[in-house]
Design an enzyme around this catalytic site. Structure first.
Site, PDB file in Angstrom:
ATOM      1  N   ARG A 161      73.609  69.833  18.532  1.00 23.22           N
ATOM      2  CA  ARG A 161      72.689  69.517  17.448  1.00 23.22           C
ATOM      3  C   ARG A 161      71.988  68.200  17.765  1.00 23.22           C
ATOM      4  O   ARG A 161      72.575  67.275  18.334  1.00 23.22           O
ATOM      5  CB  ARG A 161      73.430  69.417  16.103  1.00 23.22           C
ATOM      6  CG  ARG A 161      73.807  70.778  15.519  1.00 23.22           C
ATOM      7  CD  ARG A 161      72.565  71.565  15.130  1.00 23.22           C
ATOM      8  NE  ARG A 161      72.856  72.855  14.532  1.00 23.22           N
ATOM      9  CZ  ARG A 161      72.869  74.004  15.185  1.00 23.22           C
ATOM     10  NH1 ARG A 161      72.655  74.018  16.502  1.00 23.22           N
ATOM     11  NH2 ARG A 161      73.106  75.144  14.552  1.00 23.22           N
TER      12      ARG A 161
ATOM     13  N   GLU B 260      63.043  68.744  14.264  1.00 26.28           N
ATOM     14  CA  GLU B 260      62.442  69.838  15.021  1.00 26.28           C
ATOM     15  C   GLU B 260      61.315  70.477  14.212  1.00 26.28           C
ATOM     16  O   GLU B 260      61.470  70.715  13.019  1.00 26.28           O
ATOM     17  CB  GLU B 260      63.502  70.881  15.369  1.00 26.28           C
ATOM     18  CG  GLU B 260      64.576  70.348  16.293  1.00 26.28           C
ATOM     19  CD  GLU B 260      65.630  71.388  16.675  1.00 26.28           C
ATOM     20  OE1 GLU B 260      65.564  72.524  16.140  1.00 26.28           O
ATOM     21  OE2 GLU B 260      66.496  71.073  17.497  1.00 26.28           O
TER      22      GLU B 260
ATOM     23  N   HIS C  80      64.800  74.573  21.392  1.00 27.26           N
ATOM     24  CA  HIS C  80      66.002  75.133  20.766  1.00 27.26           C
ATOM     25  C   HIS C  80      66.202  76.596  21.158  1.00 27.26           C
ATOM     26  O   HIS C  80      66.399  77.469  20.297  1.00 27.26           O
ATOM     27  CB  HIS C  80      65.919  74.994  19.239  1.00 27.26           C
ATOM     28  CG  HIS C  80      67.272  74.898  18.589  1.00 27.26           C
ATOM     29  ND1 HIS C  80      67.521  74.103  17.490  1.00 27.26           N
ATOM     30  CD2 HIS C  80      68.455  75.497  18.866  1.00 27.26           C
ATOM     31  CE1 HIS C  80      68.787  74.229  17.112  1.00 27.26           C
ATOM     32  NE2 HIS C  80      69.365  75.081  17.942  1.00 27.26           N
TER      33      HIS C  80
END
Length: 327
Positions: free
Chosen positions: A233, A262, A281
């Site tokens: 994360r 993000e 991601h």
């Protein structure tokens, strides 16, 4: 006999739907939520569901009076465990065990790319520039520190051992760790081991203990030549502190698949940094990316559905106090 109403938010193909329906048999009524539906359009389906496969929003869950269980298709659960509002009478299970292969291969890809300067050579190719850079390194003999020695971290450790590395893991307890680790530490020993590592890999979930674990002081303590990779994360690393140490010439390379915020904002310094690899991601993506990983997730869904229907303990139940799967 009343059927269990199951709302499926996952984009399954026909064969995957057949697998799920076979696991449920005639005891379940499945409703497949179309991917383009708005929250308002899918609200009536979710409100009738006893079981949901997928990741609905917390506000949606608060309007599901019949809900008893949510099966996630992700390993990370912080979207629920780090926020208020998830109904505590509802069981939450994740897809732990499904991503060790896909994420480990991503880590090997970016790690080898940094070792052999592949990013720089791609840029040279675009300019038709034939110029050996000379500065390369091997994985062989390097000391690797894996922050988060769970399922994903262990998948990474197994593969890195084949390259002749020394692998140290970090997790909440250092007892009974797999043979692919040369040693195991807890967070209390991080400041001692971090400066010794040639490669640091973040595989940690987002919890109260892991937020900005790598701040400016710890980033400065790392070897100037060290590689840093984060696939857990984005909250693990203080982004602005990372920019500061990179501008000072510290760290040999950084690969980030996750960010504190993000997407990474346009114009952020990390976009243009030579020693940084950024991906959106995607290290552990499944549906729409990797059929193998999709089917691993679906297998967990089917196993747990059979367990739910027979009133057995579910796999991968999440402990809201720790943010981890209950042991």
């Amino acid at each position: 006999m009343n059927q269990v109403k199951v709302a499926v938010l996952l984009p399954l193909d026909r064969s995957q739907k057949e697998m799920l329906e076979a696991a449920g048999g005639d005891r379940c009524e499945f409703v497949y939520v179309e991917q383009g539906m708005t929250r308002q359009e899918r609200a009536p389906v979710l409100q009738e569901a006893e079981v949901i496969f997928g990741e609905p929003g917390i506000r949606e869950l608060q309007h599901c009076p019949r809900l008893r269980w949510v099966q996630m298709s992700w390993a990370g659960t912080d979207v629920y465990t780090m926020r208020e509002g998830f109904p505590r009478h509802v069981r939450l299970t994740n897809a732990r065990g499904c991503f060790r292969t896909v994420i480990a291969e991503y880590i090997l890809a970016v790690l080898l790319a940094m070792c052999r300067n592949l990013k720089q050579y791609v840029r040279q190719q675009q300019k038709e520039c034939w110029k050996p850079l000379g500065r390369e390194t091997l994985l062989y003999g390097k000391k690797v520190l894996i922050l988060g020695a769970g399922d994903i971290g262990t998948g990474v450790a197994q593969r890195l051992k084949a390259f002749g590395t020394l692998v140290i893991g970090m997790r909440r307890t250092d007892r009974n760790y797999p043979d692919c680790y040369d040693a195991m530490i807890t967070m209390e020993a991080l400041d001692r081991v971090l400066p010794e590592a040639d490669i640091v890999i973040g595989c940690l979930p987002s919890t109260k203990e892991t937020g900005r674990l790598l701040g400016e002081k710890r980033l400065r303590s790392m070897k100037k030549s060290a590689f840093l990779i984060n696939v857990g994360r984005g909250s693990l690393i203080d982004t602005e502190a990372l920019v500061t140490v990179l501008r000072e010439g510290r760290l040999g390379g950084v690969a980030l698949d996750v960010q504190e915020k993000e997407p990474l904002p346009s114009g952020h310094p990390l976009w243009a940094m030579e020693r940084v690899i950024l991906t959106p991601h995607i290290a552990g993506q499944s549906f729409g990316y990797s059929k193998d990983t999709e089917n691993r997730v679906l297998h967990v869904c089917c196993q747990n559905l059979e367990r739910y229907l027979s009133r057995r303990e579910l796999l991968n139940q999440v402990d809201f106090e720790t943010g981890y799967v209950s042991e």
